[in-house]
Write a protein that holds these residues in place. Structure first.
Motif, PDB file in Angstrom:
ATOM      1  N   UNK A 117       0.834  -1.203   0.000  1.00 16.74           N
ATOM      2  CA  UNK A 117       0.000   0.000   0.000  1.00 16.74           C
ATOM      3  C   UNK A 117       0.871   1.257   0.000  1.00 16.74           C
ATOM      4  N   UNK A 118       1.956   1.215   0.759  1.00 14.91           N
ATOM      5  CA  UNK A 118       2.879   2.360   0.804  1.00 14.91           C
ATOM      6  C   UNK A 118       3.522   2.570  -0.567  1.00 14.91           C
ATOM      7  N   UNK A 119       3.894   1.476  -1.215  1.00 16.76           N
ATOM      8  CA  UNK A 119       4.498   1.601  -2.541  1.00 16.76           C
ATOM      9  C   UNK A 119       3.502   2.207  -3.525  1.00 16.76           C
ATOM     10  N   UNK A 120       2.274   1.729  -3.486  1.00 16.63           N
ATOM     11  CA  UNK A 120       1.270   2.278  -4.408  1.00 16.63           C
ATOM     12  C   UNK A 120       1.065   3.761  -4.143  1.00 16.63           C
ATOM     13  N   UNK A 121       1.139   4.144  -2.868  1.00 13.85           N
ATOM     14  CA  UNK A 121       0.923   5.537  -2.497  1.00 13.85           C
ATOM     15  C   UNK A 121       2.100   6.417  -2.910  1.00 13.85           C
ATOM     16  N   UNK A 125       6.077   6.784 -10.690  1.00 12.83           N
ATOM     17  CA  UNK A 125       5.473   6.705 -12.028  1.00 12.83           C
ATOM     18  C   UNK A 125       3.969   6.949 -11.959  1.00 12.83           C
ATOM     19  N   UNK A 126       3.320   6.362 -10.973  1.00 14.48           N
ATOM     20  CA  UNK A 126       1.874   6.558 -10.837  1.00 14.48           C
ATOM     21  C   UNK A 126       1.579   8.020 -10.481  1.00 14.48           C
ATOM     22  N   UNK A 183      -3.863  11.423  -2.904  1.00  8.79           N
ATOM     23  CA  UNK A 183      -3.496  10.188  -2.207  1.00  8.79           C
ATOM     24  C   UNK A 183      -1.993  10.022  -2.150  1.00  8.79           C
ATOM     25  N   UNK A 184      -1.273  10.559  -3.126  1.00  9.98           N
ATOM     26  CA  UNK A 184       0.190  10.437  -3.157  1.00  9.98           C
ATOM     27  C   UNK A 184       0.847  11.372  -2.144  1.00  9.98           C
ATOM     28  N   UNK A 185       0.091  12.323  -1.612  1.00 15.89           N
ATOM     29  CA  UNK A 185       0.648  13.287  -0.680  1.00 15.89           C
ATOM     30  C   UNK A 185       0.375  12.937   0.785  1.00 15.89           C
TER      31      UNK A 185
END
Length: 186
Positions: A117-121, A125-126, A183-185
């Motif tokens: 989940x942390x990686x996705x966040x 690239x995403x 969500x990335x922040x």
């Protein structure tokens, strides 16, 4: 000892009075061996039971500290320390292995899911794709806004209304894209 018993039987019988004496002596040695073996196994079972109790206590403590994973680094370090201590405790009774393994696997899974989940966040690239999507939708809304101004200047209300409808759709998409970017922040 099984091999010795097989060799005893393969040797064949001796005269009756000698065979009975030899069998009594062999049986005495056999009893001595199996009693010593049982004593050793009982000691192992006591040691294994103590190991089981220690592992269960350590596991309960780790489950309370690690799950739910709120601080990934702390949970990862706590799990690593737990595993070292857990493995150092030694063997447990055979019938208890599966239950312990399942609980350890559940802890490992919780940490791994938090890492994923942390990686996705934080996936750069995403994040970049999300930023590009927000920029593209914002540009499209700006173009449609210009189109509305030009259409109204020409007196073409139909084209202006069509552009407003398109802006509403793009705005919905833009709001969703901004939420994703936010969500990335976090």
């Amino acid at each position: 000892f099984r091999d010795l018993m097989a060799r005893w039987k393969a040797a064949g019988a001796a005269p009756r009075e000698v065979d009975d004496a030899l069998w009594a002596e062999f049986r005495g040695l056999q009893d001595t061996f199996f009693n010593a073996r049982q004593s050793t196994l009982s000691q192992q079972d006591e040691e294994f039971k103590a190991n089981l109790d220690a592992k269960e206590a350590l596991l309960a403590k780790a489950e309370a500290e690690i799950v739910p994973v709120t601080d990934l680094d702390a949970s990862r370090n706590a799990f690593r320390t737990f595993l070292e201590q857990f493995n150092a405790l030694g063997k447990v009774p055979r019938e208890s292995i599966r239950g312990l393994d399942n609980r350890v696997r559940a802890l490992e899974t919780a940490v791994r899911q938090a890492e994923d989940a942390e990686w996705k966040r934080t996936d750069p690239e995403a994040r970049s794709r999300a930023e590009e999507t927000v920029a593209m939708l914002s540009n499209e809304i700006d173009k449609l806004t210009e189109k509305i101004v030009k259409a109204e200047a020409r007196g073409d209300n139909r084209a202006a209304d069509k552009a407003r409808d398109s802006i509403a759709t793009y705005q919905t998409w833009l709001d969703q894209a901004r939420e994703t970017l936010a969500d990335f922040s976090r």
